[in-house]
Write a protein that holds these residues in place. Structure first.
Motif, short mmCIF file in Angstrom:
data_model
loop_
_atom_site.label_atom_id
_atom_site.label_comp_id
_atom_site.label_asym_id
_atom_site.label_seq_id
_atom_site.Cartn_x
_atom_site.Cartn_y
_atom_site.Cartn_z
N PHE A 57 1.03 -1.09 -0.05
CA PHE A 57 0.35 0.11 0.33
C PHE A 57 0.41 1.32 0.31
CE2 PHE A 57 -2.10 3.11 2.50
CZ PHE A 57 -3.15 3.97 2.35
N PHE A 58 1.86 1.70 0.87
CA PHE A 58 2.75 2.30 0.99
C PHE A 58 3.31 2.94 -0.35
CE2 PHE A 58 1.84 1.52 5.35
CZ PHE A 58 1.24 2.49 5.59
N THR A 59 4.18 1.56 -1.04
CA THR A 59 4.74 1.86 -2.54
C THR A 59 3.56 2.43 -3.41
OG1 THR A 59 5.59 0.16 -1.96
CG2 THR A 59 5.52 0.71 -4.39
N VAL A 60 2.51 2.14 -3.34
CA VAL A 60 1.21 2.82 -4.48
C VAL A 60 1.07 3.97 -3.73
CG1 VAL A 60 -0.75 2.62 -5.13
CG2 VAL A 60 0.26 0.46 -4.73
N VAL A 61 0.91 4.36 -2.29
CA VAL A 61 1.20 6.27 -2.28
C VAL A 61 2.06 6.72 -2.56
CG1 VAL A 61 0.46 7.13 -0.07
CG2 VAL A 61 -1.04 5.03 -0.46
N ALA A 62 3.04 6.19 -2.43
CA ALA A 62 4.42 7.02 -2.79
C ALA A 62 4.32 8.00 -4.22
CB ALA A 62 5.44 7.12 -2.32
N VAL A 63 4.33 6.17 -5.40
CA VAL A 63 4.02 6.53 -6.40
C VAL A 63 3.04 7.56 -6.97
CG1 VAL A 63 3.78 5.49 -8.92
CG2 VAL A 63 5.38 3.99 -7.02
N ALA A 64 2.01 7.75 -6.61
CA ALA A 64 1.14 8.02 -6.28
C ALA A 64 0.97 9.35 -6.25
CB ALA A 64 -0.71 7.47 -5.94
N VAL A 66 4.19 11.07 -6.01
CA VAL A 66 4.86 11.89 -7.23
C VAL A 66 4.53 11.90 -8.25
CG1 VAL A 66 7.41 10.67 -8.51
CG2 VAL A 66 7.17 10.49 -6.28
N LEU A 67 3.33 11.33 -8.51
CA LEU A 67 2.60 11.87 -9.96
C LEU A 67 1.52 12.24 -9.50
CD1 LEU A 67 2.53 7.19 -11.43
CD2 LEU A 67 4.58 9.77 -12.29
N GLU A 68 0.91 12.71 -8.84
CA GLU A 68 0.03 13.68 -8.36
C GLU A 68 -1.14 12.75 -9.09
OE1 GLU A 68 1.12 17.25 -10.23
OE2 GLU A 68 2.90 17.75 -8.99
N LEU A 69 -1.21 11.57 -8.05
CA LEU A 69 -2.25 11.11 -8.82
C LEU A 69 -3.68 10.42 -7.08
CD1 LEU A 69 -1.36 7.81 -10.38
CD2 LEU A 69 -3.16 9.96 -11.42
N SER A 70 -4.38 10.86 -7.28
CA SER A 70 -5.60 11.07 -5.96
C SER A 70 -5.65 9.39 -6.17
CB SER A 70 -7.00 11.52 -5.98
OG SER A 70 -7.98 10.96 -5.98
N LEU A 71 -5.67 9.12 -4.42
CA LEU A 71 -5.63 7.19 -4.79
C LEU A 71 -7.05 6.79 -4.91
CD1 LEU A 71 -3.67 7.00 -1.07
CD2 LEU A 71 -2.89 6.16 -3.68
N ASP A 72 -8.14 8.04 -4.77
CA ASP A 72 -9.36 8.16 -4.49
C ASP A 72 -9.55 7.08 -6.42
OD1 ASP A 72 -10.03 7.80 -2.16
OD2 ASP A 72 -10.91 10.60 -2.19
N ALA A 73 -9.00 8.37 -7.47
CA ALA A 73 -9.56 8.20 -9.00
C ALA A 73 -8.85 6.98 -9.43
CB ALA A 73 -8.50 9.66 -9.34
N LEU A 74 -7.44 6.31 -8.35
CA LEU A 74 -7.00 5.53 -8.73
C LEU A 74 -7.73 4.21 -8.61
CD1 LEU A 74 -4.29 4.57 -10.27
CD2 LEU A 74 -2.67 4.27 -7.92
N LEU A 75 -8.29 4.00 -7.79
CA LEU A 75 -9.26 3.02 -7.02
C LEU A 75 -9.92 2.99 -8.12
CD1 LEU A 75 -9.64 0.79 -5.07
CD2 LEU A 75 -11.13 2.43 -3.57
N ALA A 76 -10.95 4.01 -8.13
CA ALA A 76 -12.18 4.05 -8.88
C ALA A 76 -11.40 3.93 -10.16
CB ALA A 76 -12.86 5.28 -8.88
N GLN A 77 -10.96 3.85 -10.72
CA GLN A 77 -10.23 3.23 -12.03
C GLN A 77 -9.94 1.95 -12.16
OE1 GLN A 77 -7.60 5.62 -14.11
NE2 GLN A 77 -8.83 7.14 -13.94
N VAL A 78 -9.37 1.13 -11.17
CA VAL A 78 -8.59 0.05 -11.41
C VAL A 78 -9.93 -0.75 -10.91
CG1 VAL A 78 -7.88 -2.02 -9.42
CG2 VAL A 78 -6.38 0.48 -10.17
#
Length: 105
Positions: A57-64, A66-78
């Motif tokens: 989880f913390f790896t995804v948080v860190a990469v997101a 850096v890429l200025e991605l919202s975790l909520d948006a990322l989860l929604a797309q997945v």
């Protein structure tokens, strides 16, 4: 303790996550993004290719981050891609066994 094998859904979810991260990275160097996120370029490469389908989880948080991605948006797309894959799987499972098409009209 033996780890259970990943399901097909887990692998597909990991591939979709990797695709989304790769798309968000765009033309940025994999090395730059990985180092800014505090992970190795090889780890990010494996995540993007779906070879690490369940990254920490913390790896995804860190990469997101850096890429200025919202975790909520990322989860929604997945999740959307997962629901589409399930719908496709259900359609295939419900198809006639002999390959005959059902007439609609």
């Amino acid at each position: 303790m033996v780890r259970e094998p990943l399901s097909i859904a887990d692998r597909l979810r990991g591939e979709r996550l990797g695709d989304l991260l790769r798309e968000a990275r765009g033309s940025r160097s994999i090395t730059d993004v990985a180092l800014q996120a505090g992970i190795s370029p090889e780890t990010l490469r494996k995540i993007e290719r779906g070879r690490i389908p369940t990254p920490a989880f913390f790896t995804v948080v860190a990469v997101a981050g850096v890429l200025e991605l919202s975790l909520d948006a990322l989860l929604a797309q997945v999740s959307l891609s997962e629901m589409a894959a399930q719908a496709t799987g259900e359609a295939i499972a419900n198809a006639p066994a002999d390959g005959a098409r059902i007439a609609t009209g």
